[in-house]
Motif scaffolding. Structure first.
Motif, PDB file in Angstrom:
ATOM      1  N   UNK A   1       0.835  -1.196   0.000  1.00  0.00           N
ATOM      2  CA  UNK A   1       0.000   0.000   0.000  1.00  0.00           C
ATOM      3  C   UNK A   1       0.872   1.249   0.000  1.00  0.00           C
ATOM      4  N   UNK A   2       0.647   2.192  -0.924  1.00  0.00           N
ATOM      5  CA  UNK A   2       1.459   3.415  -0.943  1.00  0.00           C
ATOM      6  C   UNK A   2       1.272   4.291   0.286  1.00  0.00           C
ATOM      7  N   UNK A   3       0.062   4.278   0.870  1.00  0.00           N
ATOM      8  CA  UNK A   3      -0.225   5.173   1.993  1.00  0.00           C
ATOM      9  C   UNK A   3      -1.161   4.473   2.965  1.00  0.00           C
ATOM     10  N   UNK A   4      -1.715   5.240   3.876  1.00  0.00           N
ATOM     11  CA  UNK A   4      -2.599   4.727   4.917  1.00  0.00           C
ATOM     12  C   UNK A   4      -3.863   5.567   4.967  1.00  0.00           C
ATOM     13  N   UNK A   5      -5.002   4.913   5.135  1.00  0.00           N
ATOM     14  CA  UNK A   5      -6.254   5.645   5.322  1.00  0.00           C
ATOM     15  C   UNK A   5      -6.226   6.406   6.644  1.00  0.00           C
TER      16      UNK A   5
ATOM     17  N   UNK B   1       8.011   4.383   3.373  1.00  0.00           N
ATOM     18  CA  UNK B   1       8.548   3.759   2.169  1.00  0.00           C
ATOM     19  C   UNK B   1       9.889   4.373   1.783  1.00  0.00           C
ATOM     20  N   UNK B   2       9.975   5.704   1.748  1.00  0.00           N
ATOM     21  CA  UNK B   2      11.203   6.349   1.300  1.00  0.00           C
ATOM     22  C   UNK B   2      12.363   6.129   2.265  1.00  0.00           C
ATOM     23  N   UNK B   3      12.032   5.838   3.522  1.00  0.00           N
ATOM     24  CA  UNK B   3      13.079   5.714   4.541  1.00  0.00           C
ATOM     25  C   UNK B   3      13.340   4.271   4.947  1.00  0.00           C
ATOM     26  N   UNK B   4      12.931   3.300   4.128  1.00  0.00           N
ATOM     27  CA  UNK B   4      13.369   1.941   4.310  1.00  0.00           C
ATOM     28  C   UNK B   4      12.375   0.967   4.890  1.00  0.00           C
ATOM     29  N   UNK B   5      11.197   1.421   5.303  1.00  0.00           N
ATOM     30  CA  UNK B   5      10.177   0.522   5.826  1.00  0.00           C
ATOM     31  C   UNK B   5       9.191   0.120   4.747  1.00  0.00           C
ATOM     32  N   UNK B   6       8.050  -0.416   5.168  1.00  0.00           N
ATOM     33  CA  UNK B   6       7.014  -0.805   4.213  1.00  0.00           C
ATOM     34  C   UNK B   6       5.643  -0.612   4.844  1.00  0.00           C
ATOM     35  N   UNK B   7       4.640  -0.482   3.981  1.00  0.00           N
ATOM     36  CA  UNK B   7       3.247  -0.295   4.406  1.00  0.00           C
ATOM     37  C   UNK B   7       2.410  -1.346   3.694  1.00  0.00           C
TER      38      UNK B   7
END
Length: 438
Positions: free
Chosen positions: A158-162, A197-203
């Protein structure tokens, strides 16, 4: 104020946003005396501190309220949710397992809807969570890579979070919590997704975890919610979106320079990005959110006015008509105009993703101005390119005729759009990004 968080077990914290409610008298009763009685009774059964309540003495808004709840938490995993959700049985265990496997995962459950007027459950299809260029969150179809697995229980990238999610408590701090420089509501969930995402984690969204969310008839935080959402969006753009920040300014119809909007001090957030050695936003678009449509060819945007009547703006008119009109200037989405390096004039909302309906372009159709899907008009070799210079005419490149105003025959003091032999009418657009094509 509503409570900031509850500890629902020794392993998990549930945090809500401290939002105000319209029915203040009833809310005061429910969230003070009644709530405190419930907390006291529960803590008497399970021990002191089983449920903790944090109250603020002034309105802090959703973002800072959630962070204050995190600061009081001690469990290894925290869950941040709106107050207006209901939890399905067994929703937490799949998420906890995913975070146990990788502490840099930020995980959202899958959402169903609770109708605000009847409280009926409406099942939503499985979705990822994305955003448009105003940074409003939106549901997305799962990416193709998810469908090819043929496993509907697999996590969905997922690119973002609701806005409702679960995260390792210490990792949440390491990654920068929520941006407490934001105000009231809006944008914090999109910012967190981009940052992780940009800093190395994931969603990810987890299909095996389901909750139901009440989609309220209105948001009760403040009367001028849009101003806060816009401010927060520009703050995200300036910190995380590099050259693509112009897209956010375009979507909100705000000048890229000297916008007049105070987004607050962003130096600490920029320092966080530098310290975490985060990737550029272009990487995020290419690898995480390729569905988001880019508009890097835009050279000018804003409202478009004619020299005959500076209180009227080009407007897309009724959606079903596909006929542009001149209307009293209000600067909202139907009057958003975008002029591109390929000399097209887009009018109205920008399609957020490549799968959405195409943008509408101004086209000369038998010497009548019309709005048609840009891709359709291009495929059919229609007359959709226009020569435009700031303070000059808008002339179709093929017909050599100009978009102009004439007084309406039906009503005195009103004007209608026509395409005719060029006179000396002049047009101006609000914001110029680069030299206009000649």
């Amino acid at each position: 104020m509503s409570p900031s968080f509850f500890q629902v077990s020794s392993k998990l914290w549930l945090i809500n946003g401290g939002k105000q409610r319209d029915e203040r008298i009833q809310a005061d009763v429910e969230l003070k005396e009644h709530l405190q009685s419930f907390v006291d009774e529960t803590n008497a059964q399970h021990g002191p501190g089983f449920i903790k309540v944090v109250r603020h003495d002034k309105q802090e808004g959703l973002i800072r309220s959630r962070v204050s709840g995190w600061r009081a938490a001690t469990a290894p995993v925290v869950a941040l949710f709106d107050a207006h959700v209901e939890f399905n049985a067994g929703w937490a265990e799949p998420i906890l397992q995913r975070i146990k496997e990788d502490r840099t995962r930020v995980v959202s459950p899958s959402f169903d809807n609770i109708k605000y007027d009847t409280f009926e459950i409406e099942e939503y299809p499985l979705s990822a969570q994305g955003f448009d260029w105003e940074l409003w969150c939106r549901y997305l179809n799962p990416p193709k890579s998810w469908w090819t697995q043929r496993n509907h229980t697999a996590p969905i990238r997922s690119p973002a979070l609701i806005g409702c999610f679960v995260v390792d408590r210490k990792y949440f701090e390491e990654i920068g919590l929520l941006d407490e420089g934001m105000e009231i509501y809006g944008g914090e969930n999109v910012e967190l997704g981009i940052r992780v995402w940009q800093c190395g984690g994931s969603v990810e969204v987890l299909p095996c975890s389901r909750i139901a969310h009440i989609e309220r008839a209105h948001k009760p935080y403040t009367e001028n919610l849009t101003a806060h959402v816009r401010r927060n969006a520009l703050r995200v753009a300036e910190v995380w979106m590099d050259q693509y920040k112009s897209h956010v300014y375009m979507a909100w119809n705000v000048p890229l320079q000297n916008s007049g909007i105070d987004i607050g001090d962003i130096s600490k957030r920029k320092a966080l990005r530098s310290r975490l050695q985060c990737r550029p936003f272009s990487w995020f678009l290419s690898n995480i959110y390729p569905e988001l449509r880019s508009y890097s060819d835009t050279v000018a945007y804003g409202v478009l006015k004619n020299s005959l009547r500076d209180n009227l703006c080009l407007d897309q008119g009724p959606d079903t008509d596909n006929v542009p009109i001149m209307y009293l200037c209000h600067g909202m989405t139907p009057q958003n105009v975008y002029y591109t390096s390929s000399q097209q004039l887009h009018l109205g909302v920008l399609s957020p993703t490549i799968d959405d309906d195409d943008n509408k372009c101004l086209v000369d159709v038998n010497s009548r101005p019309r709005l048609l899907e840009c891709s359709y008009a291009a495929t059919k070799h229609m007359k959709l390119t226009w020569m435009f210079a700031q303070g000059g005419s808008i002339q179709n490149m093929e017909s050599q005729r100009c978009l102009e105003l004439v007084e309406s025959r039906q009503s005195e003091f009103t004007f209608q759009l026509v395409i005719q032999d060029c006179t000396d009418q002049k047009w101006t657009i609000t914001n110029i990004l680069t030299v206009l094509p000649q």
